[in-house]
Scaffold this active site. Structure first.
Site, PDB file in Angstrom:
ATOM      1  N   GLY A  78     -25.302 108.831  29.634  1.00 20.96           N
ATOM      2  CA  GLY A  78     -25.405 108.139  28.344  1.00 20.96           C
ATOM      3  C   GLY A  78     -24.062 107.545  27.946  1.00 20.96           C
ATOM      4  O   GLY A  78     -23.079 107.623  28.700  1.00 20.96           O
ATOM      5  N   GLY A 131     -20.401 106.591  26.886  1.00 22.13           N
ATOM      6  CA  GLY A 131     -19.162 107.369  27.004  1.00 22.13           C
ATOM      7  C   GLY A 131     -19.198 108.236  28.255  1.00 22.13           C
ATOM      8  O   GLY A 131     -20.047 108.060  29.122  1.00 22.13           O
ATOM      9  N   HIS A 154     -19.854 104.936  38.944  1.00 23.18           N
ATOM     10  CA  HIS A 154     -19.264 105.560  40.126  1.00 23.18           C
ATOM     11  C   HIS A 154     -19.584 104.674  41.319  1.00 23.18           C
ATOM     12  O   HIS A 154     -20.469 103.816  41.262  1.00 23.18           O
ATOM     13  CB  HIS A 154     -19.756 107.000  40.339  1.00 23.18           C
ATOM     14  CG  HIS A 154     -21.250 107.171  40.414  1.00 23.18           C
ATOM     15  ND1 HIS A 154     -21.925 108.143  39.684  1.00 23.18           N
ATOM     16  CD2 HIS A 154     -22.221 106.500  41.102  1.00 23.18           C
ATOM     17  CE1 HIS A 154     -23.221 108.060  39.937  1.00 23.18           C
ATOM     18  NE2 HIS A 154     -23.422 107.075  40.789  1.00 23.18           N
ATOM     19  N   GLY A 199     -21.315 104.169  52.419  1.00 25.58           N
ATOM     20  CA  GLY A 199     -22.170 103.014  52.124  1.00 25.58           C
ATOM     21  C   GLY A 199     -21.541 101.982  51.216  1.00 25.58           C
ATOM     22  O   GLY A 199     -21.938 100.816  51.208  1.00 25.58           O
ATOM     23  N   HIS A 226     -22.576 101.964  41.295  1.00 23.74           N
ATOM     24  CA  HIS A 226     -23.582 102.166  40.247  1.00 23.74           C
ATOM     25  C   HIS A 226     -22.890 102.197  38.885  1.00 23.74           C
ATOM     26  O   HIS A 226     -21.844 102.831  38.732  1.00 23.74           O
ATOM     27  CB  HIS A 226     -24.314 103.504  40.452  1.00 23.74           C
ATOM     28  CG  HIS A 226     -25.040 103.570  41.764  1.00 23.74           C
ATOM     29  ND1 HIS A 226     -25.435 104.761  42.335  1.00 23.74           N
ATOM     30  CD2 HIS A 226     -25.421 102.595  42.639  1.00 23.74           C
ATOM     31  CE1 HIS A 226     -26.048 104.526  43.491  1.00 23.74           C
ATOM     32  NE2 HIS A 226     -26.050 103.216  43.695  1.00 23.74           N
ATOM     33  N   GLU A 255     -24.185 102.249  28.823  1.00 21.70           N
ATOM     34  CA  GLU A 255     -22.923 101.801  28.201  1.00 21.70           C
ATOM     35  C   GLU A 255     -23.129 100.447  27.546  1.00 21.70           C
ATOM     36  O   GLU A 255     -23.992  99.669  27.962  1.00 21.70           O
ATOM     37  CB  GLU A 255     -21.812 101.663  29.257  1.00 21.70           C
ATOM     38  CG  GLU A 255     -21.536 102.899  30.070  1.00 21.70           C
ATOM     39  CD  GLU A 255     -21.099 104.089  29.219  1.00 21.70           C
ATOM     40  OE1 GLU A 255     -21.301 105.221  29.684  1.00 21.70           O
ATOM     41  OE2 GLU A 255     -20.584 103.886  28.100  1.00 21.70           O
ATOM     42  N   HIS A 287     -12.309  98.412  39.281  1.00 20.66           N
ATOM     43  CA  HIS A 287     -11.972  99.794  39.667  1.00 20.66           C
ATOM     44  C   HIS A 287     -12.989 100.325  40.669  1.00 20.66           C
ATOM     45  O   HIS A 287     -12.648 100.837  41.735  1.00 20.66           O
ATOM     46  CB  HIS A 287     -11.954 100.688  38.422  1.00 20.66           C
ATOM     47  CG  HIS A 287     -11.792 102.150  38.705  1.00 20.66           C
ATOM     48  ND1 HIS A 287     -10.595 102.823  38.543  1.00 20.66           N
ATOM     49  CD2 HIS A 287     -12.684 103.094  39.146  1.00 20.66           C
ATOM     50  CE1 HIS A 287     -10.756 104.102  38.871  1.00 20.66           C
ATOM     51  NE2 HIS A 287     -12.021 104.299  39.235  1.00 20.66           N
ATOM     52  N   GLU A 288     -14.279 100.198  40.347  1.00 22.47           N
ATOM     53  CA  GLU A 288     -15.316 100.748  41.234  1.00 22.47           C
ATOM     54  C   GLU A 288     -15.286 100.081  42.600  1.00 22.47           C
ATOM     55  O   GLU A 288     -15.461 100.730  43.632  1.00 22.47           O
ATOM     56  CB  GLU A 288     -16.697 100.590  40.596  1.00 22.47           C
ATOM     57  CG  GLU A 288     -16.881 101.353  39.288  1.00 22.47           C
ATOM     58  CD  GLU A 288     -16.494 102.826  39.403  1.00 22.47           C
ATOM     59  OE1 GLU A 288     -15.959 103.379  38.428  1.00 22.47           O
ATOM     60  OE2 GLU A 288     -16.684 103.420  40.484  1.00 22.47           O
ATOM     61  N   HIS A 319      -8.735 107.838  43.581  1.00 18.30           N
ATOM     62  CA  HIS A 319      -8.028 107.684  42.311  1.00 18.30           C
ATOM     63  C   HIS A 319      -6.517 107.819  42.513  1.00 18.30           C
ATOM     64  O   HIS A 319      -6.054 108.592  43.334  1.00 18.30           O
ATOM     65  CB  HIS A 319      -8.533 108.726  41.312  1.00 18.30           C
ATOM     66  CG  HIS A 319      -9.853 108.343  40.733  1.00 18.30           C
ATOM     67  ND1 HIS A 319     -10.796 109.260  40.331  1.00 18.30           N
ATOM     68  CD2 HIS A 319     -10.411 107.123  40.523  1.00 18.30           C
ATOM     69  CE1 HIS A 319     -11.867 108.638  39.875  1.00 18.30           C
ATOM     70  NE2 HIS A 319     -11.663 107.318  39.982  1.00 18.30           N
TER      71      HIS A 319
END
Lengths: 388, 91
Positions: free
Chosen positions: A77, A79, A84, A91, A95, A100, A118-119, A128
């Site tokens: 949900g 926040g 990710h 693969g 997602h 959001e 970033h993803e 990271h």
């Protein structure tokens, strides 16, 4: 402190992606553009290319989902977890939590471009980073209108895929691709103002191989076939402490970039001022005049050349004094290059280019004269360099 | 209502939330994430997990769930683990 590599990467550099499920509250065309821009963050510094496909098999599949969505890693949900992605060995898919409030160019909500960039770093093999200012830090730090990759991110992605070897925008150099360039290697955007008036103040390469054009208070980053999307940007935002209306600039083999304006010069390490600047040109470049037209590190001998009006100077930091012999000399020695040039550049393909008004010339170091080619020089800067 | 994009404050004051958070991002054994399995943990593992997170996030490594640490834990973030494998030190 530094980036972290997960341990896998793609063995090919021309990657494809598909947006299999769009977010429920954004315009699809806008999502296409933002995600293309997010991929270009990484293709700007490597030879990776990203092509969007609508159907069929792709390397990276993108989905906007809510809650449990079939991979055992449910979203939570608004926040908390925003998105990710999977490393190449798993693969590479990405997602995003459709709960959001994804936003574009806005302080409200969660910025889609930044989170996607970033993803996609994960999809390419980056873990990271514990560098707080890095894009690959795990925490969302809010909308950043002047977004720039941190050096840590650049080092990480180039550790995986190498530096970018740009091909000649001006049609020269051995690295011109023999096959038509991929359609959407990276989003380029024509800049109407620059196309209408392609006079530039200066052009230079940064130490990590990006090519920048300065004009007035603004700058553009060049792609393989034009100017990068999301430009122009303010010089003062990217190079804090540097004024606009710069006369000349070059990056020396020490990796530092030198900027000249009036009687002053500045030295930067990447985009960070490298000490107390400005200093007087007479102090750091004895024998070189103020109010320069252009400067470059010549591919022929690695020395630094300064141009002003109908004259030029050679500056050799290894010599005492650095400007020796009968300088200045007439610029006409550079056969075919006009006086009062605007800018000069040794491009990453090794060729030397001179710019004046809306035209440019490619220089042949062996014949020490303007190169002969079809079409002949001068050529239109707007068409060949700015993608107009 | 919390400012958009921040995890609800009430949620953050629950110990189980921190255990889940540290397990989700690679600082504790994934088995901690299974709410149906009671999980007894020795104090030193718990302290070490908190210190590793604090070190990664650039915070003072107190080993305590202090205000600063829980604040960072409530920030919206990426769902990928910070540590590529539980207990592995970062390259």
């Amino acid at each position: 402190k530094r980036y972290a590599l997960q341990g896998s990467r793609w063995r090919v550099k021309n990657l494809t992606y598909k947006i299999a499920k769009y977010p429920s509250r954004l315009n699809r065309a806008e999502v296409d553009a933002e995600l293309a821009k997010a991929f270009s963050v990484w293709s700007d510094y490597t030879d990776l290319t990203f092509t969007q496909k609508r159907t069929g098999q792709v390397h990276i599949e993108i989905r906007f989902e809510k809650g449990e969505h079939g991979d055992g890693d449910p979203f939570d949900g608004p926040g908390g977890t925003l998105a990710h992605a999977y490393f190449p060995v798993y693969g590479g898919d990405a997602h995003f939590d459709d709960a959001e409030m994804w936003s574009i160019n806005s302080r409200r909500g969660t910025n889609l471009f930044q989170v996607a960039a970033h993803e996609f770093g994960h999809s390419l093999g980056l873990s990271h980073s514990d560098v707080r200012s890095a894009l690959m830090a795990p925490f969302y730090r809010g909308y950043d209108p002047a977004f720039q990759l941190d050096q840590d991110d650049v080092q990480g992605i180039q550790a995986l895929y190498g530096r970018k070897t740009q091909t000649d925008i001006g049609g020269g150099g051995a690295s011109v691709p023999s096959v038509p360039r991929a359609t959407t290697q990276q989003p380029s955007a024509e800049d109407p103002a620059l196309c209408a008036d392609p006079n530039i103040d200066t052009i230079f390469n940064s130490a990590d191989g990006a090519t920048f054009i300065f004009k007035g208070e603004h700058y553009w980053r060049l792609t393989e076939d034009g100017v990068a999307a999301g430009y122009p940007r303010l010089i003062s935002r990217a190079w804090p402490g540097l004024p606009g209306n710069i006369d000349a600039a070059f990056t020396y083999k020490n990796g530092k970039t030198y900027f000249f304006k009036g009687s002053k010069y500045w030295r930067y390490n990447g985009q960070k001022m490298d000490g107390e600047y400005p200093k007087e040109i007479s102090e750091g470049f004895t024998g070189i005049p103020d109010n320069l037209d252009a400067a470059l590190v010549w591919s022929g001998n690695g020395k630094i050349y300064f141009y002003k009006g109908s004259k030029f100077w050679r500056f050799d930091p290894a010599q005492r004094p650095p400007v020796k012999g009968t300088y200045p000399k007439p610029l006409s020695n550079w056969e075919g290059i006009p006086d009062n040039i605007d800018a000069a550049l040794q491009y990453t393909n090794g060729y030397t280019y001179f710019f004046k008004g809306g035209s440019y010339w490619r220089f042949n170091d062996r014949t020490f004269s303007v190169d002969t080619d079809n079409p002949a020089f001068p050529r239109s800067t707007a068409y060949w360099w700015l993608g107009c | 209502a919390p400012a958009f994009g921040e995890t609800d404050k009430a949620m953050v004051n629950d110990d189980a939330y921190f255990q889940m958070y540290l397990a989700q991002y690679g600082y504790l054994s994934p088995s901690v994430r299974n709410p149906s399995s009671g999980h007894i943990m020795d104090e030193s593992s718990w302290k070490r997990a908190i210190m590793e997170f604090q070190s990664f996030a650039g915070l003072n490594t107190t080993g305590e769930l202090d205000e600063e640490t829980t604040k960072v834990m409530s920030l919206p973030r990426c769902g990928v683990r910070d540590k590529v494998g539980f207990g592995e030190t970062r390259a």
